[in-house]
Design an enzyme around this catalytic site. Sequence first.
Site, mmCIF file in Angstrom:
data_model
loop_
_atom_site.group_PDB
_atom_site.id
_atom_site.type_symbol
_atom_site.label_atom_id
_atom_site.label_comp_id
_atom_site.label_asym_id
_atom_site.label_seq_id
_atom_site.Cartn_x
_atom_site.Cartn_y
_atom_site.Cartn_z
ATOM 1 N N GLU A 92 0.842 -1.195 0.000
ATOM 2 C CA GLU A 92 0.000 0.000 0.000
ATOM 3 C C GLU A 92 0.877 1.246 0.000
ATOM 4 O OE1 GLU A 92 -3.205 -0.191 2.768
ATOM 5 O OE2 GLU A 92 -3.011 -2.349 3.005
ATOM 6 N N CYS A 105 3.694 8.437 0.360
ATOM 7 C CA CYS A 105 3.936 7.687 1.594
ATOM 8 C C CYS A 105 4.137 6.229 1.197
ATOM 9 C CB CYS A 105 2.707 7.883 2.487
ATOM 10 S SG CYS A 105 2.751 6.959 4.006
ATOM 11 N N CYS A 112 4.011 -5.421 10.212
ATOM 12 C CA CYS A 112 5.094 -4.858 11.033
ATOM 13 C C CYS A 112 5.235 -5.718 12.277
ATOM 14 C CB CYS A 112 4.756 -3.419 11.434
ATOM 15 S SG CYS A 112 6.055 -2.619 12.406
ATOM 16 N N CYS A 116 2.795 -1.690 17.789
ATOM 17 C CA CYS A 116 2.370 -0.526 18.573
ATOM 18 C C CYS A 116 0.862 -0.645 18.811
ATOM 19 C CB CYS A 116 2.696 0.777 17.853
ATOM 20 S SG CYS A 116 4.468 0.978 17.593
ATOM 21 N N CYS A 119 -1.798 1.157 16.367
ATOM 22 C CA CYS A 119 -1.562 1.158 14.919
ATOM 23 C C CYS A 119 -2.187 -0.058 14.254
ATOM 24 C CB CYS A 119 -0.047 1.206 14.675
ATOM 25 S SG CYS A 119 0.402 1.011 12.948
ATOM 26 N N CYS A 335 -2.379 8.078 8.257
ATOM 27 C CA CYS A 335 -1.346 7.493 9.099
ATOM 28 C C CYS A 335 -1.940 6.417 9.991
ATOM 29 C CB CYS A 335 -0.753 8.556 10.015
ATOM 30 S SG CYS A 335 0.429 9.578 9.203
#
Length: 367
Positions: A92, A105, A112, A116, A119, A335
């Site tokens: 993405e 971006c 990941c 976190c 997220c 984000c």
Amino acid sequence: MQKPHFLNFSRLEYRQLLKDWGMPSFRADQIAHWIYKAGVRDPEHMSNLGKDMRQKLFTELDWHMPEIISKLDSVDGSTKLLLKSHKGHTIESVILRYENRTSLCVSSQVGCKLACDFCQTGKLGFVRHLERGEILAQLYLANEILKPEGLRVTHVVFMGMGEPLDNYENTVSAANVMMAEDGFFLSARHVTLSTSGLAPEIERLAVDTRASLALSLHASRDDLRTSLMPINRRYKLERLKEALLYYQKTTGRKITIEYILIKDRNCGLREAKELVKFLHGLRTKVNLIPFNAHPGLPYDRPTDEDIRAFQKHLADRSIPAPVRYSKGLDVSGACGQLAAKHAESIHAIPERKRLVIKDDTLIGISG
Ligand code: SAH
Ligand code: SF4
């Protein structure tokens, strides 16, 4: 054996490759020009190369590009791209159109590892690293999409999926080609690597690349930061600051500090004071980013009043900290919103249509 991707080579690396093939290495300059300047990605069209060389390039290298599965245009002028890598998985990226610049971006991993708590990507878990060619392909394809609009990408931020410094070699080599004069030739100030705080890699960056550094700080007290970002258990704030000071001393560059504001968690007076203390001795640019809420996550965006109070505490101490709102919320491009589970569910939606998403649920398609 797997063939290497054509975007895995810079001009100098093409020189070496041609040498290894026993071919005249100066031709590498022409090849790099075709690829990075002219946007030509078929060796057949590299008209000033001999037939043998075109054939050799064609057979020895992988010329596949990720397929654009969908292009979701937001009402605010951003476009979320879902790319299906020829190596599998959805990548993405998000194009952000501003008046005087066009940012991209990019993702550095699928998923990941760092989990976190706030997220969406973190909730996915880790799938795999992206190769250098897959990172650069995002920029390559974005430029192809922008060309008919008379635009090209001027800024790249590694703020899509993944922790770029956890995929260190591929990230740094991709960033270096983005900035290279014989690559995409972006300004070093316009290529930004964002990290959750891998201290040893921050120190390595100081010597390995001219790209800019952004740190996702989000809290300046260990217990709070650890509760939001488990990586803080491994690299505590003291270690992180040591790495930032080293980076600053070695490069002389300013560091961008990203600070998400999460309601009732990290943006009271106590946290503002802790942030001021953490920043002492660092030359930074601070961005405050109101949290983008997701259902299923126990976090929310603070009130405007809380945001202003936090900002004022910094401003009164000569720390300017603009509030940056994420673009692309309506296409899940903001984000922290990139997560392949969306990607899987919207494969079938044709280009140019606009998804209508409310509270993260697809409620319609327009356009
Ligand atoms: N892994 C890197 C880069 C990708 S995340 C990093 O963490 O820096 C890009 C940015 O999005 C980070 O600053 C991250 O903290 C932020 N982010 C994640 N979830 C968010 C959310 N829900 N709202 C606002 N920003 C978020
Ligand atoms: Fe990974 Fe960055 Fe998301 Fe943390 S904020 S889980 S490091 S992508």
